[in-house]
Design a protein around this motif. Structure first.
Motif, mmCIF file in Angstrom:
data_model
loop_
_atom_site.group_PDB
_atom_site.id
_atom_site.type_symbol
_atom_site.label_atom_id
_atom_site.label_comp_id
_atom_site.label_asym_id
_atom_site.label_seq_id
_atom_site.Cartn_x
_atom_site.Cartn_y
_atom_site.Cartn_z
ATOM 1 N N ALA A 110 -1.150 12.174 2.779
ATOM 2 C CA ALA A 110 -0.854 11.607 1.458
ATOM 3 C C ALA A 110 -0.518 12.708 0.464
ATOM 4 C CB ALA A 110 -2.046 10.786 0.970
ATOM 5 N N LYS A 111 -1.260 13.815 0.525
ATOM 6 C CA LYS A 111 -1.000 14.937 -0.384
ATOM 7 C C LYS A 111 0.390 15.526 -0.141
ATOM 8 C CE LYS A 111 -4.207 18.055 -0.762
ATOM 9 N NZ LYS A 111 -5.292 18.952 -0.333
ATOM 10 N N ASN A 112 0.737 15.687 1.134
ATOM 11 C CA ASN A 112 2.063 16.223 1.452
ATOM 12 C C ASN A 112 3.170 15.287 0.971
ATOM 13 O OD1 ASN A 112 1.075 18.525 2.645
ATOM 14 N ND2 ASN A 112 0.929 17.582 4.682
ATOM 15 N N SER A 113 2.885 13.981 1.061
ATOM 16 C CA SER A 113 3.859 12.995 0.592
ATOM 17 C C SER A 113 4.112 13.172 -0.906
ATOM 18 C CB SER A 113 3.350 11.577 0.880
ATOM 19 O OG SER A 113 4.178 10.619 0.251
ATOM 20 N N PHE A 114 3.031 13.392 -1.665
ATOM 21 C CA PHE A 114 3.171 13.600 -3.115
ATOM 22 C C PHE A 114 3.937 14.889 -3.390
ATOM 23 C CE2 PHE A 114 0.642 10.056 -3.631
ATOM 24 C CZ PHE A 114 0.310 9.814 -4.948
ATOM 25 N N SER A 123 1.936 7.818 -21.171
ATOM 26 C CA SER A 123 2.431 8.226 -19.857
ATOM 27 C C SER A 123 1.484 7.739 -18.761
ATOM 28 C CB SER A 123 2.558 9.749 -19.801
ATOM 29 O OG SER A 123 1.288 10.348 -19.974
ATOM 30 N N GLY A 124 1.955 7.842 -17.543
ATOM 31 C CA GLY A 124 1.101 7.533 -16.393
ATOM 32 C C GLY A 124 1.621 6.445 -15.493
ATOM 33 N N VAL A 125 2.566 5.620 -15.974
ATOM 34 C CA VAL A 125 2.946 4.459 -15.171
ATOM 35 C C VAL A 125 3.671 4.866 -13.884
ATOM 36 C CG1 VAL A 125 5.203 4.043 -16.240
ATOM 37 C CG2 VAL A 125 3.873 2.113 -15.339
ATOM 38 N N SER A 126 4.387 5.980 -13.898
ATOM 39 C CA SER A 126 5.090 6.394 -12.675
ATOM 40 C C SER A 126 4.092 6.750 -11.580
ATOM 41 C CB SER A 126 5.998 7.588 -12.963
ATOM 42 O OG SER A 126 5.238 8.698 -13.377
ATOM 43 N N TYR A 127 2.916 7.228 -11.981
ATOM 44 C CA TYR A 127 1.896 7.559 -10.989
ATOM 45 C C TYR A 127 1.269 6.283 -10.409
ATOM 46 C CZ TYR A 127 2.654 12.003 -13.225
ATOM 47 O OH TYR A 127 3.259 13.124 -13.741
ATOM 48 N N VAL A 128 1.259 5.214 -11.199
ATOM 49 C CA VAL A 128 0.803 3.925 -10.669
ATOM 50 C C VAL A 128 1.728 3.501 -9.527
ATOM 51 C CG1 VAL A 128 0.375 1.500 -11.203
ATOM 52 C CG2 VAL A 128 -0.075 3.247 -12.936
ATOM 53 N N LEU A 129 3.027 3.635 -9.760
ATOM 54 C CA LEU A 129 4.008 3.241 -8.743
ATOM 55 C C LEU A 129 3.923 4.163 -7.529
ATOM 56 C CD1 LEU A 129 7.054 2.627 -11.148
ATOM 57 C CD2 LEU A 129 5.418 0.942 -10.303
ATOM 58 N N ALA A 130 3.749 5.467 -7.783
ATOM 59 C CA ALA A 130 3.669 6.437 -6.687
ATOM 60 C C ALA A 130 2.405 6.228 -5.859
ATOM 61 C CB ALA A 130 3.706 7.855 -7.247
ATOM 62 N N ASN A 131 1.299 5.943 -6.538
ATOM 63 C CA ASN A 131 0.042 5.701 -5.819
ATOM 64 C C ASN A 131 0.163 4.518 -4.870
ATOM 65 O OD1 ASN A 131 -1.085 7.778 -7.257
ATOM 66 N ND2 ASN A 131 -2.351 6.502 -8.581
ATOM 67 N N ARG A 132 0.818 3.461 -5.351
ATOM 68 C CA ARG A 132 0.965 2.268 -4.514
ATOM 69 C C ARG A 132 1.823 2.585 -3.294
ATOM 70 N NH1 ARG A 132 0.336 -3.057 -5.649
ATOM 71 N NH2 ARG A 132 -1.539 -2.202 -6.675
ATOM 72 N N ALA A 134 2.210 5.509 -1.861
ATOM 73 C CA ALA A 134 1.428 6.375 -0.969
ATOM 74 C C ALA A 134 0.416 5.550 -0.183
ATOM 75 C CB ALA A 134 0.724 7.450 -1.788
ATOM 76 N N MET A 135 -0.172 4.581 -0.861
ATOM 77 C CA MET A 135 -1.163 3.714 -0.219
ATOM 78 C C MET A 135 -0.523 2.906 0.906
ATOM 79 S SD MET A 135 -4.386 3.102 -0.859
ATOM 80 C CE MET A 135 -5.330 2.300 0.444
ATOM 81 N N LYS A 136 0.638 2.349 0.624
ATOM 82 C CA LYS A 136 1.317 1.500 1.608
ATOM 83 C C LYS A 136 1.822 2.319 2.795
ATOM 84 C CE LYS A 136 4.099 -1.619 -0.406
ATOM 85 N NZ LYS A 136 5.025 -2.156 -1.435
#
Length: 491
Positions: A59-63, A183-192, A194-196
């Motif tokens: 997951a970290k590498n993906s980010f 700010s922060g909403v792009s990380y909401v999308l990125a987290n989802r 990464a989770m999927k």
């Protein structure tokens, strides 16, 4: 939340510690897994330590590969970017609880918009002495340039990033409003995402509310507030540039909406209209989602030396030829001293009781309240009224006597500049601690995102659950080294 049957803790949660007198959203005080998390814990417990370490690294590498980074000025003043910390164990909020939160956010957003319109027009709420006029006019974010002006579409606060905490009583409280450039909403999308990608077999087991529509909802909002007479508006995202700590978000949102990401030098004003330079010649711009603070958007009106903004932009804005999202001058309503009056604002304009309560707050510019603050500084959290990102926060329980005395002098010198709040017991959530290779409870809050345009409203079902990664810390801000979790709204 009900307590379910005890689930035996295996593997990843084997050594999960109990924190006395704190509300843990996953485990009860006697170690039982709470109802909403039973299935999730059971599934995570099928993963052994080694497997989880590999998944977490993936997951970290993906980010890293996607450039999902953030600058932490507190830890490195030069603002060196790092991977945005993401914890794979999600936070769950039941849909029945979320529905109340959503209604409360919209109620608050509509009331704040009415408040801002009133402040820049008739000022009835000040004349009726609901809010002290000197408090409003002493806010650095009250702009005389907005007096008598109504933005296209009638909305001032188009995008709100409202922070909530869950206290030990289990209830959600509004901690603060962020209605300038949240700010922060792009990380909401990125987290989802990464989770999927990394734990898709777990994600598929739950009926989680989608968040994928946020970029299209944001674009719909921008279209809804286009200037009069414009059928197909040209929208852009205006960024300070690649060295800004939130540049990843600016570029990600522009890309997902399919609009241009521009800097101030890409735009110019001619005859009170805004144009964007392109290889095919100038293109008129109708709506600007600006991620630049008020002080920098137009050097002819605000900070003369600003190279981030566009000369003449405010003139075009006041002519109604371009829309700025959010409107300049909205910051007066998220001044932390003004925040204390938002429940009164809701009652005044909507005739309703607030659905979501504020955290109790003391205003240091009121003599009686200041006296209490100064006498109880070792038990309170003190915040500057005009800061964000967790900067300038003073937590009395963690300070020395010497620092407490210094803080008293700071407050006495500028009482209007500070508020104080009791130290709320932010809820705890199971969080993977890489250094220990195990899960431990960490404090967290929730940044929500709501949109209000011209006859258009939207609340993102979920939000950014921000985690204080340091043991015992209450500072969850990403800019201060905090991490985040995916937030699942489930039925």
């Amino acid at each position: 939340m009900k307590t379910g049957e005890e689930t035996k803790k295996n593997g990843l949660f084997n050594n999960y510690p109990k924190i006395q007198n704190m509300f843990d959203e996953v485990f009860s005080a006697n170690g039982k897994v709470l109802e909403y998390y039973q299935q999730l814990i059971s599934t995570f417990d099928t993963i052994n330590d080694t497997e989880y370490e590999i998944i977490n690294e993936s997951a970290k590498n993906s980010f890293l590969n996607q450039g999902i980074t953030f600058a932490t000025y507190n830890e490195n003043p030069k603002g060196v970017e790092r991977i945005f910390p993401f914890d794979l164990f999600p936070r769950i909020i039941h849909k029945s609880e979320w529905n109340t939160i959503e209604k409360g956010l919209l109620q608050r957003g509509h009331a704040i918009n009415l408040f801002l319109h009133d402040l820049y027009h008739d000022k009835k709420i000040l004349k009726d002495k609901i809010i002290p006029a000197d408090l409003v006019f002493s806010s650095a974010h009250m702009l005389k340039e907005m007096n008598g002006f109504t933005p296209p579409g009638g909305s001032y606060c188009h995008i709100s990033g409202t922070d909530l905490i869950r206290h030990s009583d289990g209830n959600y409280y509004i901690l603060e409003d962020n209605i300038r450039c949240p700010s922060g909403v792009s990380y909401v999308l990125a987290n989802r995402e990464a989770m999927k990608r990394t734990l898709s077999h777990i994600f598929k087991q739950f009926d989680v509310s989608t968040i994928v529509e946020y970029p299209s909802a944001l674009l719909k909002l921008l279209h809804s507030v286009r200037p009069a007479g414009v059928d197909e508006p040209v929208c852009v995202v205006l960024t300070p540039g690649m060295y800004n700590s939130a540049y990843y978000e600016h570029s990600a949102l522009a890309q997902k909406m399919g609009v241009e990401l521009v800097e101030g030098r890409d735009l110019f004003v001619d005859q009170d209209f805004v144009y964007m330079n392109t290889i095919e010649g100038p293109v008129k711009v109708d709506v600007i989602y600006r991620r630049i603070d008020d002080a920098f958007i137009d050097p002819l009106v605000f900070m003369p030396g600003s190279v981030l903004g566009v000369p003449g932009l405010m003139g075009a804005y006041r002519k109604g030829n371009v829309t700025l999202v959010n409107a300049p001058g909205t910051g007066v309503a998220d001044d932390k001293a003004v925040y204390t009056f938002i429940p009164d604002v809701i009652k005044y304009y909507l005739g309703e009781d607030p659905i979501l309560s504020n955290v109790p707050t003391y205003r240091c510019n009121i003599e009686k309240e200041a006296k209490y603050v100064l006498e109880n500084l070792d038990k309170l959290v003190v915040k500057p009224v005009d800061q964000s990102g967790g900067y300038g926060i003073f937590i009395g329980t963690k300070e020395t006597k010497e620092n407490i005395e210094k803080q008293k002098k700071i407050i006495k010198k500028n009482p209007r500049g500070y508020i104080a709040q009791p130290i709320m017991n932010l809820s705890l959530h199971s969080t993977y601690i890489e250094g220990k290779k195990t899960f431990e409870p960490r404090h967290l809050d929730l940044r929500t995102f709501s949109l209000i345009g011209n006859k258009y409203e939207f609340v993102l079902k979920g939000g950014l659950s921000r985690v204080a990664l340091k043991e015992g810390s209450l500072i969850v801000n990403s800019s201060q080294g905090g991490g985040s979790k995916d937030t699942w709204i489930v039925d």
